[in-house]
Design a protein around this motif. Structure first.
Motif, PDB file in Angstrom:
ATOM      1  N   LEU A 248       0.833  -1.200   0.000  1.00  0.00           N
ATOM      2  CA  LEU A 248       0.000   0.000   0.000  1.00  0.00           C
ATOM      3  C   LEU A 248       0.873   1.257   0.000  1.00  0.00           C
ATOM      4  O   LEU A 248       0.526   2.272  -0.604  1.00  0.00           O
ATOM      5  CB  LEU A 248      -0.942   0.013   1.212  1.00  0.00           C
ATOM      6  CG  LEU A 248      -2.173  -0.891   1.094  1.00  0.00           C
ATOM      7  CD1 LEU A 248      -2.877  -1.014   2.438  1.00  0.00           C
ATOM      8  CD2 LEU A 248      -3.149  -0.358   0.045  1.00  0.00           C
TER       9      LEU A 248
ATOM     10  N   VAL B  51      -6.248   4.729   0.136  1.00  0.00           N
ATOM     11  CA  VAL B  51      -5.131   4.051   0.790  1.00  0.00           C
ATOM     12  C   VAL B  51      -5.177   4.298   2.299  1.00  0.00           C
ATOM     13  O   VAL B  51      -4.970   3.384   3.094  1.00  0.00           O
ATOM     14  CB  VAL B  51      -3.784   4.519   0.197  1.00  0.00           C
ATOM     15  CG1 VAL B  51      -2.636   3.799   0.873  1.00  0.00           C
ATOM     16  CG2 VAL B  51      -3.767   4.262  -1.294  1.00  0.00           C
TER      17      VAL B  51
ATOM     18  N   ARG C  16       0.594   4.119  -2.673  1.00  0.00           N
ATOM     19  CA  ARG C  16       0.409   5.509  -2.270  1.00  0.00           C
ATOM     20  C   ARG C  16       1.458   6.410  -2.941  1.00  0.00           C
ATOM     21  O   ARG C  16       1.141   7.481  -3.438  1.00  0.00           O
ATOM     22  CB  ARG C  16       0.530   5.656  -0.758  1.00  0.00           C
ATOM     23  CG  ARG C  16       0.439   7.110  -0.298  1.00  0.00           C
ATOM     24  CD  ARG C  16       0.994   7.269   1.073  1.00  0.00           C
ATOM     25  NE  ARG C  16       0.232   6.474   2.026  1.00  0.00           N
ATOM     26  CZ  ARG C  16      -0.917   6.872   2.549  1.00  0.00           C
ATOM     27  NH1 ARG C  16      -1.392   8.038   2.248  1.00  0.00           N
ATOM     28  NH2 ARG C  16      -1.562   6.103   3.374  1.00  0.00           N
TER      29      ARG C  16
END
Lengths: 357, 231
Positions: free
Chosen positions: A293, A313, A297
Motif C-alpha cells: 500500500l 489508501v 500511495r
C-alpha cells in the motif's frame, strides 16, 4: 449519531487525504493532558472516585459552551464490546491503554471524529485532536479551545512553577504531545532514513510506528513527536516539530525526484508490481499489505494512478487491521481467514476506488 | 540506565503483556526485518550504547541475549540482559507488568549531581529521603521512584524541589513556560506577563530605545498596582 457510526466505517476525519503537504504528512495529532485538582490520578483512584471524574466531565460535555463547539458523544469503555474498542483503537480515536487497562474509562467523541477526549486514561483528561495533513498549529488551536471549555467548569491541577500537573513526570508542564504521521518511502529506498532518524532524536523528537503506543514502523510510516513538555511554550514545541518536519518533507520530495530521474524503471516496476499484487492477491499478510500500500500511495502521489484517491489508501490502512476485519465479518477470524479477507477488501477497494461511502 | 536517554522508539514495539510476548515479538521481528536491525543499530550507536549486539546492562561482560521492550502509554523502555543476570533478577521475569518507564525513571530519580560519585550512604539518605510522603494521597517518594507515577497533583507540592533534578534530566528544565489556565490562573497570568515585560524593558534599555522602555515601564507599574490591589 451513535456508536454504530463510529465503529462501522473505517474512514475518519484524519484520513481525508487533504490538507497541507498531504502527499507526505498523512495526519497531525495533538494531545493535551489535564488533571483535576483534589482528585487522585486515575491509577490511584478508587472506582467511585474515577466515576466522579467521569460524571464531572460529562456535565461539561452536556453544557451549553460545549454544545457551541459541536456535537459530542460520551462512550464508556465498560459498555463496549472488545471488538468495538479494537476498532476505535485502530481508527486512533482511543488509545490501547484506555481500551484495555483503564477503570471507568470513557471517551467523548466529536461527530466528525476529529476531537476525542479520553477520560480516566493515565490522566483524568486527554484532549486529542486528529487532523488530515500537516496542521500542527490548527490542531493546537482547536485543542486549546476545547481545553478552555473544560477549564471554565473544572478545577485543573495547575502549578505556577510546574505548569499542568500530570500523572507521569514526562508530560508535566504543557502536557502536550504533538505528532505527525509521515510517509517516507523515498527516504527509505534511498537509505537516508537512518541519518534522518538519528538527527531527529538528537533534537529531542521521538520517532515511532503507525500505531504510536507500542507499534512498529510498517509501510514506511513514521510518527514524529515532541519529547519535552516542560520549559518550552506550546508555540515553541510546535514550531520545533514543524521546522524539523518541514526539513524532512523537503528531503523526501528531493529523494522522490531523484528516484524518478535516476531509477525510473525500477521505481515504476516496484509501484505497478505492488498494485498488481494488491489487485489480484487472494491472501495477504498485514505487513506485506502495508508495504504494498505504501508503494501504491507513492504511485498515487507521483501521478501514476490518476483515478485513485489517496483517501482510499488511508482508509485501507484502518480497514485491513485485524480488529476492523473481524468487526466487519461479525465474528472472530483466524489469521488465515483474516489474510484472505484483507486481500478481498483491498482488491475491492482498489478496483472501484471512486466511490467514497 | 547509565544516565543515557534513549529517545528512539524501535520498530520492535509490540504491546505484549508478558515477557514471552515481548520476547517473541522481538524474535519474529529480528528475522523478518533486517532493515530495521540496521536502523536500530545505527541509532543505538549514536547514543553510545554500542550497537545492536550489546553487552548485558547488569554485568556488562556477557553479551545481552534477552531484550525487553515495554511500552506504557507510549513511553517505551528497553533493557538488555544476559541469560544469567536475567535469572538472577527474577523479578524481571515474574513481575514484567511492573517493568517499564518506571525503571528508567527510577534510574533518573537516583541520579543526583550532588550525590553522584559519592559513596556515602548517609549523604544519599539526607538528600533522598525515601520516607517523604505526599500528605494528600500517601504516596511515598520510594513508591514514586518505583512506579514512576505520581498519585495526585499534591505530590508535586510535597516532593517539591526534590523533583528538580528529575525534571532537568527529562526535560532539561524545571519551570513551566506555556499556557496558563484562563479562569483559575488569573494572578499567575499577570505575573508571567510582568516577567515578560521586564525582560522586554531590559532589552529596550540595552538597545537604547528609551521611549519604548518608558512605555513598558508604565505598563509594568500598572500591572504591579493591579497585583497589590488584589492582595
Amino acid at each position: 449519531m451513535s456508536l454504530q457510526r463510529f465503529v462501522e466505517h473505517p474512514w475518519t476525519h484524519w484520513m481525508k487525504g487533504e490538507g497541507p503537504d498531504s502527499d507526505i504528512v498523512i495526519s497531525t495529532r495533538l494531545r493535551i493532558a489535564r488533571n483535576l485538582r483534589h482528585h487522585p490520578f486515575p491509577l490511584l483512584a478508587t472506582d467511585s472516585q474515577a466515576e466522579e471524574v467521569v460524571r464531572k466531565v460529562e456535565e461539561v460535555n452536556q453544557s451549553a459552551s460545549m454544545k457551541k463547539k459541536g456535537q459530542f458523544e460520551l462512550l464508556r469503555m465498560e459498555e463496549l464490546q472488545p471488538l468495538e474498542k479494537k476498532v476505535l483503537v485502530e481508527k486512533h480515536l482511543i488509545s490501547p491503554n484506555l481500551a484495555e487497562e483503564s477503570r471507568k474509562g470513557a471517551v467523548i467523541l466529536s461527530e466528525d471524529e476529529a476531537i476525542s477526549v479520553l477520560i480516566n486514561e493515565e490522566d483524568h483528561l486527554r484532549i486529542q485532536v486528529f487532523l488530515p495533513g500537516f496542521q500542527l498549529k490548527e490542531a493546537w488551536d482547536i485543542g486549546s479551545k476545547i481545553d478552555d471549555v473544560f477549564e471554565k467548569q473544572l478545577n485543573y491541577a495547575f502549578d505556577e512553577k510546574r505548569g499542568y500537573l500530570t500523572s507521569c513526570p514526562t508530560n508535566v508542564g504543557t502536557g502536550i504531545r504533538s505528532s505527525i504521521m509521515l510517509h517516507l518511502p523515498a527516504l527509505v529506498m534511498t537509505q537516508q532514513i537512518n541519518r534522518i532518524l538519528q538527527a531527529t532524536t538528537q533534537v529531542g523528537l521521538v520517532v515511532r510506528g503507525l500505531y504510536g503506543e507500542g507499534s512498529e514502523a510498517v509501510g514506511n510510516l513514521f510518527q514524529l513527536s515532541n519529547q519535552v513538555t516542560l520549559g518550552m511554550s506550546e508555540g515553541d514545541i510546535i514550531t520545533n516539530l514543524y521546522s524539523v518536519a518541514s526539513q524532512i518533507i523537503v528531503q523526501e520530495r528531493e529523494a522522490r525526484e531523484y528516484l524518478r530521474e535516476h531509477n525510473q524503471i525500477s521505481l515504476e516496476d516496484r509501484i505497478y508490481r505492488s498494485y498488481g499484487i494488491l489487485t489480484h492477491a487472494r491472501t495477504i499478510e498485514s505487513k506485506e499489505a502495508a508495504q504494498r500500500l505504501s508503494d501504491v500511495r507513492l504511485g498515487i502521489d507521483l501521478g501514476y494512478f490518476p483515478t485513485c484517491n489517496p483517501f482510499v489508501v488511508n482508509e485501507l490502512l484502518v480497514s485491513t487491521q485485524p480488529g476492523f476485519l473481524q468487526y466487519d465479518a461479525g465474528q472472530k477470524l483466524t489469521v488465515d481467514q483474516r489474510d484472505e479477507r484483507r486481500a478481498r477488501v483491498i482488491r475491492e477497494r482498489l478496483i472501484s476506488p471512486s466511490e467514497i461511502s | 540506565m547509565n544516565g543515557k536517554k534513549n529517545f528512539y522508539r524501535s520498530p520492535f514495539e509490540e504491546a505484549g503483556s508478558s515477557l514471552e510476548d515481548v520476547f517473541h515479538a522481538y524474535q519474529d521481528e529480528k528475522l523478518r526485518s533486517l532493515y530495521f536491525l540496521k536502523q536500530l543499530k545505527t541509532v543505538k550507536q549514536s547514543f553510545g550504547i554500542g550497537g545492536f549486539f550489546m553487552n548485558c546492562e547488569e554485568c556488562g561482560t556477557r553479551p545481552a541475549t534477552l531484550h525487553v521492550t515495554k511500552i506504557i502509554n507510549g513511553e517505551k523502555t528497553e533493557t538488555h540482559f544476559c541469560e544469567q543476570c536475567a535469572k538472577d533478577k527474577g523479578q524481571f521475569i515474574s513481575g514484567l507488568g511492573n517493568f517499564g518507564i518506571n525503571n528508567l525513571l527510577a534510574g533518573l530519580l537516583n541520579f543526583d549531581p550532588m550525590t553522584k560519585g559519592v559513596n556515602n550512604p548517609q549523604l544519599q539518605q539526607s538528600t533522598f529521603s525515601p520516607a517523604t510522603r505526599c500528605e494528600t494521597c500517601g504516596l511515598t517518594y520510594a513508591q514514586f521512584s518505583k512506579s514512576g507515577r505520581f498519585g495526585c497533583s499534591d505530590c508535586y507540592t510535597h516532593f517539591g524541589e526534590k523533583l528538580d533534578p528529575l525534571f532537568r534530566r527529562i526535560h532539561g528544565n524545571t519551570h513551566h513556560m506555556g499556557k496558563v489556565p484562563e479562569r483559575t490562573g488569573g494572578q499567575i497570568k499577570v505575573k508571567k506577563e510582568l516577567q515578560q515585560l521586564k525582560m522586554a524593558l531590559q532589552q529596550h534599555i540595552a538597545t537604547e530605545e528609551f521611549e519604548k522602555a518608558a512605555e513598558i515601564r508604565d505598563r509594568i507599574r500598572a500591572l504591579e498596582q493591579k497585583i497589590e490591589q488584589s492582595k
